[in-house]
Design an enzyme around this catalytic site. Sequence first.
Site, PDB file in Angstrom:
ATOM      1  N   GLY A   1       0.776  -1.227   0.000  1.00 41.54           N
ATOM      2  CA  GLY A   1       0.000   0.000   0.000  1.00 41.54           C
ATOM      3  C   GLY A   1       0.805   1.274   0.000  1.00 41.54           C
ATOM      4  CD  GLU A   2      -0.175   4.774   3.489  1.00 41.79           C
ATOM      5  OE1 GLU A   2       0.552   4.855   4.494  1.00 41.79           O
ATOM      6  OE2 GLU A   2      -1.296   5.279   3.431  1.00 41.79           O
ATOM      7  CD  GLU A   3       5.282  -1.417   4.126  1.00 43.48           C
ATOM      8  OE1 GLU A   3       5.638  -2.471   3.564  1.00 43.48           O
ATOM      9  OE2 GLU A   3       4.993  -1.362   5.331  1.00 43.48           O
TER      10      GLU A   3
END
Length: 113
Positions: free
Chosen positions: A24-26
Site C-alpha cells: 500500500g504505502e511502502e
Amino acid sequence: VLLLFGPLLLLVARTTDFVARYGGEEFVVLLPGADRSVAMEVAERMRKGIEEATWKYPGVTASFGASTMYDAMPSAVELFAAADRALYCSKASGRNRVTHFENLPAWPEERAA
C-alpha cells in the site's frame, strides 16, 4: 504523494539500485553489493530528499528500515522480514528516520532461544 515518491527515490538511488512499490504505502529499494554503511547512507539520502522536497501537502516524511544480506541469513524472505521489522521500529520510534535491523533489540522469541 505516493505517485511522487517513486521518481524522487529514483533520483537519489544509485544507478545499480532497484526501486519498486511494495504494498500500500511502502517501497522497496534493492541495493546490490551494498554493505550496512552504504545501505544506511542511501536510505538517509532518500529520507532527506523526501523531507526536503516541496509537497502540496505539508509535513511529508518517510521512515526507512534497512537490512543487509550476510552469510548467516538463510533467505531473501528473511532479508525482507528483517527490513520490515526495522521499518516498523523507525515508525514506532517517532517516524522520519532510518533504522538498520542490526540495531533492533531482540524480540521476545529470540530471547527465549
